[in-house]
Design a protein around this motif. Sequence first.
Motif, PDB file in Angstrom:
ATOM      1  N   ALA A   1      44.304  44.334  26.218  1.00 55.25           N
ATOM      2  CA  ALA A   1      43.491  43.586  27.179  1.00 55.25           C
ATOM      3  C   ALA A   1      44.327  42.489  27.843  1.00 55.25           C
ATOM      4  O   ALA A   1      44.236  42.264  29.051  1.00 55.25           O
ATOM      5  CB  ALA A   1      42.266  42.991  26.494  1.00 55.25           C
ATOM      6  N   LYS A   2      45.158  41.827  27.055  1.00 53.83           N
ATOM      7  CA  LYS A   2      45.997  40.751  27.586  1.00 53.83           C
ATOM      8  C   LYS A   2      46.977  41.295  28.634  1.00 53.83           C
ATOM      9  O   LYS A   2      47.129  40.735  29.713  1.00 53.83           O
ATOM     10  CB  LYS A   2      46.747  40.094  26.430  1.00 53.83           C
ATOM     11  CG  LYS A   2      47.482  38.847  26.795  1.00 53.83           C
ATOM     12  CD  LYS A   2      48.054  38.210  25.543  1.00 53.83           C
ATOM     13  CE  LYS A   2      48.657  36.869  25.838  1.00 53.83           C
ATOM     14  NZ  LYS A   2      49.168  36.218  24.632  1.00 53.83           N
ATOM     15  N   LYS A   3      47.615  42.416  28.313  1.00 55.77           N
ATOM     16  CA  LYS A   3      48.574  43.021  29.240  1.00 55.77           C
ATOM     17  C   LYS A   3      47.865  43.524  30.496  1.00 55.77           C
ATOM     18  O   LYS A   3      48.365  43.393  31.617  1.00 55.77           O
ATOM     19  CB  LYS A   3      49.302  44.174  28.543  1.00 55.77           C
ATOM     20  CG  LYS A   3      50.508  44.649  29.273  1.00 55.77           C
ATOM     21  CD  LYS A   3      51.530  43.547  29.361  1.00 55.77           C
ATOM     22  CE  LYS A   3      52.924  44.093  29.377  1.00 55.77           C
ATOM     23  NZ  LYS A   3      53.905  43.025  29.561  1.00 55.77           N
ATOM     24  N   TRP A   4      46.660  44.107  30.331  1.00 54.79           N
ATOM     25  CA  TRP A   4      45.868  44.590  31.458  1.00 54.79           C
ATOM     26  C   TRP A   4      45.587  43.440  32.427  1.00 54.79           C
ATOM     27  O   TRP A   4      45.759  43.576  33.641  1.00 54.79           O
ATOM     28  CB  TRP A   4      44.582  45.221  30.939  1.00 54.79           C
ATOM     29  CG  TRP A   4      43.541  45.536  31.961  1.00 54.79           C
ATOM     30  CD1 TRP A   4      42.288  45.027  32.012  1.00 54.79           C
ATOM     31  CD2 TRP A   4      43.627  46.436  33.066  1.00 54.79           C
ATOM     32  NE1 TRP A   4      41.604  45.550  33.088  1.00 54.79           N
ATOM     33  CE2 TRP A   4      42.407  46.420  33.744  1.00 54.79           C
ATOM     34  CE3 TRP A   4      44.632  47.250  33.548  1.00 54.79           C
ATOM     35  CZ2 TRP A   4      42.151  47.183  34.873  1.00 54.79           C
ATOM     36  CZ3 TRP A   4      44.394  48.016  34.686  1.00 54.79           C
ATOM     37  CH2 TRP A   4      43.160  47.975  35.322  1.00 54.79           C
ATOM     38  N   HIS A   5      45.194  42.288  31.909  1.00 54.51           N
ATOM     39  CA  HIS A   5      44.925  41.136  32.768  1.00 54.51           C
ATOM     40  C   HIS A   5      46.198  40.666  33.472  1.00 54.51           C
ATOM     41  O   HIS A   5      46.147  40.267  34.634  1.00 54.51           O
ATOM     42  CB  HIS A   5      44.303  39.994  31.954  1.00 54.51           C
ATOM     43  CG  HIS A   5      42.833  40.148  31.763  1.00 54.51           C
ATOM     44  ND1 HIS A   5      41.906  39.624  32.626  1.00 54.51           N
ATOM     45  CD2 HIS A   5      42.115  40.793  30.820  1.00 54.51           C
ATOM     46  CE1 HIS A   5      40.695  39.927  32.228  1.00 54.51           C
ATOM     47  NE2 HIS A   5      40.787  40.638  31.126  1.00 54.51           N
ATOM     48  N   GLN A   6      47.354  40.724  32.786  1.00 54.89           N
ATOM     49  CA  GLN A   6      48.621  40.343  33.412  1.00 54.89           C
ATOM     50  C   GLN A   6      48.957  41.277  34.578  1.00 54.89           C
ATOM     51  O   GLN A   6      49.401  40.827  35.636  1.00 54.89           O
ATOM     52  CB  GLN A   6      49.752  40.360  32.384  1.00 54.89           C
ATOM     53  CG  GLN A   6      49.660  39.264  31.352  1.00 54.89           C
ATOM     54  CD  GLN A   6      50.702  39.424  30.243  1.00 54.89           C
ATOM     55  OE1 GLN A   6      51.374  40.451  30.126  1.00 54.89           O
ATOM     56  NE2 GLN A   6      50.816  38.396  29.417  1.00 54.89           N
ATOM     57  N   VAL A   7      48.748  42.575  34.378  1.00 55.56           N
ATOM     58  CA  VAL A   7      49.031  43.560  35.424  1.00 55.56           C
ATOM     59  C   VAL A   7      48.135  43.320  36.641  1.00 55.56           C
ATOM     60  O   VAL A   7      48.605  43.307  37.783  1.00 55.56           O
ATOM     61  CB  VAL A   7      48.855  45.003  34.877  1.00 55.56           C
ATOM     62  CG1 VAL A   7      48.861  46.026  35.995  1.00 55.56           C
ATOM     63  CG2 VAL A   7      49.933  45.313  33.848  1.00 55.56           C
ATOM     64  N   ILE A   8      46.847  43.117  36.389  1.00 58.50           N
ATOM     65  CA  ILE A   8      45.897  42.877  37.484  1.00 58.50           C
ATOM     66  C   ILE A   8      46.285  41.611  38.255  1.00 58.50           C
ATOM     67  O   ILE A   8      46.343  41.603  39.485  1.00 58.50           O
ATOM     68  CB  ILE A   8      44.449  42.754  36.953  1.00 58.50           C
ATOM     69  CG1 ILE A   8      43.977  44.082  36.375  1.00 58.50           C
ATOM     70  CG2 ILE A   8      43.498  42.242  38.021  1.00 58.50           C
ATOM     71  CD1 ILE A   8      43.847  45.191  37.394  1.00 58.50           C
ATOM     72  N   LYS A   9      46.573  40.547  37.523  1.00 56.28           N
ATOM     73  CA  LYS A   9      46.914  39.278  38.169  1.00 56.28           C
ATOM     74  C   LYS A   9      48.197  39.412  39.000  1.00 56.28           C
ATOM     75  O   LYS A   9      48.259  38.958  40.141  1.00 56.28           O
ATOM     76  CB  LYS A   9      47.058  38.170  37.126  1.00 56.28           C
ATOM     77  CG  LYS A   9      47.234  36.817  37.756  1.00 56.28           C
ATOM     78  CD  LYS A   9      46.918  35.709  36.808  1.00 56.28           C
ATOM     79  CE  LYS A   9      47.083  34.405  37.526  1.00 56.28           C
ATOM     80  NZ  LYS A   9      46.093  33.453  37.217  1.00 56.28           N
ATOM     81  N   ALA A  10      49.219  40.065  38.440  1.00 56.14           N
ATOM     82  CA  ALA A  10      50.477  40.248  39.172  1.00 56.14           C
ATOM     83  C   ALA A  10      50.252  41.088  40.430  1.00 56.14           C
ATOM     84  O   ALA A  10      50.816  40.792  41.493  1.00 56.14           O
ATOM     85  CB  ALA A  10      51.517  40.908  38.270  1.00 56.14           C
ATOM     86  N   GLY A  11      49.428  42.124  40.318  1.00 56.69           N
ATOM     87  CA  GLY A  11      49.115  42.954  41.477  1.00 56.69           C
ATOM     88  C   GLY A  11      48.396  42.180  42.564  1.00 56.69           C
ATOM     89  O   GLY A  11      48.686  42.329  43.754  1.00 56.69           O
ATOM     90  N   LEU A  12      47.458  41.340  42.159  1.00 55.78           N
ATOM     91  CA  LEU A  12      46.724  40.531  43.132  1.00 55.78           C
ATOM     92  C   LEU A  12      47.644  39.529  43.828  1.00 55.78           C
ATOM     93  O   LEU A  12      47.561  39.340  45.054  1.00 55.78           O
ATOM     94  CB  LEU A  12      45.558  39.802  42.450  1.00 55.78           C
ATOM     95  CG  LEU A  12      44.398  40.702  42.017  1.00 55.78           C
ATOM     96  CD1 LEU A  12      43.426  39.931  41.119  1.00 55.78           C
ATOM     97  CD2 LEU A  12      43.677  41.273  43.218  1.00 55.78           C
ATOM     98  N   VAL A  13      48.527  38.908  43.065  1.00 49.82           N
ATOM     99  CA  VAL A  13      49.483  37.955  43.648  1.00 49.82           C
ATOM    100  C   VAL A  13      50.399  38.690  44.629  1.00 49.82           C
ATOM    101  O   VAL A  13      50.665  38.213  45.731  1.00 49.82           O
ATOM    102  CB  VAL A  13      50.290  37.245  42.539  1.00 49.82           C
ATOM    103  CG1 VAL A  13      51.459  36.464  43.130  1.00 49.82           C
ATOM    104  CG2 VAL A  13      49.383  36.315  41.742  1.00 49.82           C
ATOM    105  N   ALA A  14      50.860  39.902  44.255  1.00 48.79           N
ATOM    106  CA  ALA A  14      51.728  40.692  45.140  1.00 48.79           C
ATOM    107  C   ALA A  14      51.005  41.070  46.428  1.00 48.79           C
ATOM    108  O   ALA A  14      51.645  41.251  47.465  1.00 48.79           O
ATOM    109  CB  ALA A  14      52.207  41.955  44.416  1.00 48.79           C
ATOM    110  N   CYS A  15      49.673  41.149  46.387  1.00 49.73           N
ATOM    111  CA  CYS A  15      48.883  41.477  47.581  1.00 49.73           C
ATOM    112  C   CYS A  15      48.470  40.237  48.365  1.00 49.73           C
ATOM    113  O   CYS A  15      47.715  40.329  49.330  1.00 49.73           O
ATOM    114  CB  CYS A  15      47.636  42.268  47.180  1.00 49.73           C
ATOM    115  SG  CYS A  15      48.017  43.944  46.631  1.00 49.73           S
TER     116      CYS A  15
END
Length: 158
Positions: free
Chosen positions: A124-138
Amino acid sequence: MAMAVMEQKRKIQESQNYQRTKMQKDMVIQRLKDDGCRITKQRLMLLDIILEEDCSCCKEIYYKAAKQDGKIGTATVYRMVNKLEEIGAISRKNMYKIACGSGCEVENACTIEFDDDTVVELSAKKWHQVIKAGLVACGYPSDLNVRSVIAKSCQCGK
Protein backbone atom coordinates in the motif's frame (compact mmCIF):
# COMPACT_ATOMS: atom_id res chain seq x y z
CA MET A 1 0.09 -26.50 -18.99
CA ALA A 2 -1.19 -22.94 -19.35
CA MET A 3 -4.35 -23.86 -17.41
CA ALA A 4 -2.21 -25.17 -14.53
CA VAL A 5 -0.25 -21.91 -14.41
CA MET A 6 -3.46 -19.86 -14.48
CA GLU A 7 -4.96 -22.00 -11.70
CA GLN A 8 -1.81 -21.54 -9.60
CA LYS A 9 -1.96 -17.74 -10.14
CA ARG A 10 -5.64 -17.74 -9.12
CA LYS A 11 -4.88 -19.69 -5.92
CA ILE A 12 -2.02 -17.32 -5.05
CA GLN A 13 -4.26 -14.30 -5.67
CA GLU A 14 -7.04 -15.76 -3.49
CA SER A 15 -4.54 -16.42 -0.71
CA GLN A 16 -3.17 -12.88 -0.93
CA ASN A 17 -6.69 -11.40 -0.96
CA TYR A 18 -7.61 -13.45 2.11
CA GLN A 19 -4.46 -12.30 3.95
CA ARG A 20 -5.07 -8.66 3.00
CA THR A 21 -8.74 -8.85 4.04
CA LYS A 22 -7.83 -10.54 7.34
CA MET A 23 -5.26 -7.84 8.05
CA GLN A 24 -7.77 -5.09 7.21
CA LYS A 25 -10.39 -6.73 9.42
CA ASP A 26 -7.96 -6.99 12.33
CA MET A 27 -6.99 -3.32 11.93
CA VAL A 28 -10.62 -2.17 11.86
CA ILE A 29 -11.53 -4.32 14.88
CA GLN A 30 -8.64 -2.75 16.79
CA ARG A 31 -9.79 0.75 15.81
CA LEU A 32 -13.32 -0.08 17.00
CA LYS A 33 -11.96 -1.38 20.31
CA ASP A 34 -9.77 1.71 20.70
CA ASP A 35 -12.92 3.81 20.19
CA GLY A 36 -14.68 1.89 22.99
CA CYS A 37 -16.94 -0.29 20.83
CA ARG A 38 -17.92 -3.81 21.79
CA ILE A 39 -17.16 -6.34 19.08
CA THR A 40 -20.43 -8.20 18.60
CA LYS A 41 -21.31 -11.02 16.21
CA GLN A 42 -23.48 -8.61 14.21
CA ARG A 43 -20.67 -6.06 13.91
CA LEU A 44 -18.26 -8.79 12.76
CA MET A 45 -20.80 -10.02 10.21
CA LEU A 46 -21.33 -6.48 8.86
CA LEU A 47 -17.58 -5.94 8.67
CA ASP A 48 -17.20 -9.16 6.66
CA ILE A 49 -19.93 -8.03 4.26
CA ILE A 50 -18.28 -4.63 3.80
CA LEU A 51 -14.87 -6.26 3.27
CA GLU A 52 -16.33 -8.20 0.34
CA GLU A 53 -16.31 -4.75 -1.33
CA ASP A 54 -19.33 -5.23 -3.54
CA CYS A 55 -21.94 -3.16 -1.69
CA SER A 56 -22.66 0.35 -2.88
CA CYS A 57 -25.11 1.40 -0.15
CA CYS A 58 -26.37 0.59 3.34
CA LYS A 59 -29.46 -1.05 1.88
CA GLU A 60 -27.35 -3.64 0.04
CA ILE A 61 -25.36 -4.30 3.21
CA TYR A 62 -28.63 -4.73 5.12
CA TYR A 63 -30.07 -7.20 2.59
CA LYS A 64 -26.93 -9.35 2.72
CA ALA A 65 -26.86 -9.18 6.52
CA ALA A 66 -30.58 -10.01 6.87
CA LYS A 67 -30.02 -13.20 4.89
CA GLN A 68 -27.46 -14.27 7.50
CA ASP A 69 -29.25 -12.93 10.58
CA GLY A 70 -32.95 -12.17 10.37
CA LYS A 71 -32.79 -10.25 13.67
CA ILE A 72 -30.54 -7.49 12.34
CA GLY A 73 -32.18 -4.14 11.75
CA THR A 74 -31.43 -1.34 9.34
CA ALA A 75 -30.53 0.94 12.25
CA THR A 76 -27.76 -1.47 13.24
CA VAL A 77 -26.34 -1.34 9.72
CA TYR A 78 -26.48 2.46 9.55
CA ARG A 79 -24.89 2.81 13.01
CA MET A 80 -22.07 0.44 12.02
CA VAL A 81 -21.43 2.24 8.73
CA ASN A 82 -21.45 5.61 10.52
CA LYS A 83 -19.04 4.30 13.18
CA LEU A 84 -16.68 2.88 10.53
CA GLU A 85 -16.73 6.20 8.70
CA GLU A 86 -16.19 8.08 11.99
CA ILE A 87 -13.05 6.06 12.84
CA GLY A 88 -11.74 6.50 9.28
CA ALA A 89 -12.03 2.83 8.28
CA ILE A 90 -14.35 3.48 5.32
CA SER A 91 -15.37 6.31 3.09
CA ARG A 92 -18.84 6.52 1.59
CA LYS A 93 -17.24 8.20 -1.40
CA ASN A 94 -15.42 4.90 -2.04
CA MET A 95 -18.59 2.81 -1.92
CA TYR A 96 -17.80 1.29 1.48
CA LYS A 97 -14.39 -0.02 0.57
CA ILE A 98 -12.01 -0.20 3.50
CA ALA A 99 -9.78 2.85 3.43
CA CYS A 100 -6.04 2.36 3.57
CA GLY A 101 -3.77 5.38 3.91
CA SER A 102 -0.28 6.05 2.59
CA GLY A 103 1.27 4.88 5.88
CA CYS A 104 -0.47 1.51 5.61
CA GLU A 105 1.84 -1.49 5.81
CA VAL A 106 -0.42 -3.92 3.92
CA GLU A 107 1.70 -5.99 1.54
CA ASN A 108 0.42 -6.90 -1.93
CA ALA A 109 -2.25 -4.18 -1.81
CA CYS A 110 -2.02 -3.67 -5.55
CA THR A 111 -1.45 -6.22 -8.30
CA ILE A 112 -0.22 -4.99 -11.67
CA GLU A 113 -0.24 -7.28 -14.69
CA PHE A 114 1.80 -6.37 -17.76
CA ASP A 115 1.10 -7.47 -21.34
CA ASP A 116 4.04 -9.94 -21.16
CA ASP A 117 2.26 -11.70 -18.23
CA THR A 118 4.70 -10.25 -15.69
CA VAL A 119 2.97 -9.60 -12.37
CA VAL A 120 4.12 -7.04 -9.81
CA GLU A 121 2.73 -6.79 -6.28
CA LEU A 122 3.00 -3.41 -4.56
CA SER A 123 2.54 -2.69 -0.87
CA ALA A 124 0.00 0.00 0.00
CA LYS A 125 2.85 2.38 0.85
CA LYS A 126 4.60 1.76 -2.48
CA TRP A 127 1.28 2.08 -4.36
CA HIS A 128 0.73 5.53 -2.85
CA GLN A 129 4.31 6.53 -3.79
CA VAL A 130 3.74 5.46 -7.41
CA ILE A 131 0.44 7.36 -7.63
CA LYS A 132 1.93 10.50 -6.09
CA ALA A 133 5.00 10.42 -8.38
CA GLY A 134 2.75 9.93 -11.41
CA LEU A 135 0.55 12.86 -10.43
CA VAL A 136 3.58 15.11 -9.88
CA ALA A 137 4.96 14.04 -13.31
CA CYS A 138 1.60 15.09 -14.82
CA GLY A 139 1.87 18.54 -13.25
CA TYR A 140 -0.23 18.17 -10.10
CA PRO A 141 1.08 19.86 -6.92
CA SER A 142 3.53 17.72 -4.93
CA ASP A 143 2.26 18.99 -1.56
CA LEU A 144 -1.11 17.23 -1.89
CA ASN A 145 -1.61 13.84 -0.21
CA VAL A 146 -3.63 11.10 -1.89
CA ARG A 147 -6.61 10.16 0.27
CA SER A 148 -7.96 7.40 -1.96
CA VAL A 149 -7.88 6.03 -5.49
CA ILE A 150 -10.87 4.46 -7.22
CA ALA A 151 -9.97 2.31 -10.20
CA LYS A 152 -12.78 1.38 -12.54
CA SER A 153 -12.75 -1.77 -14.63
CA CYS A 154 -11.88 -1.35 -18.28
CA GLN A 155 -14.89 -1.96 -20.51
CA CYS A 156 -12.97 -1.97 -23.79
CA GLY A 157 -12.40 -5.73 -23.84
CA LYS A 158 -8.60 -5.54 -23.95
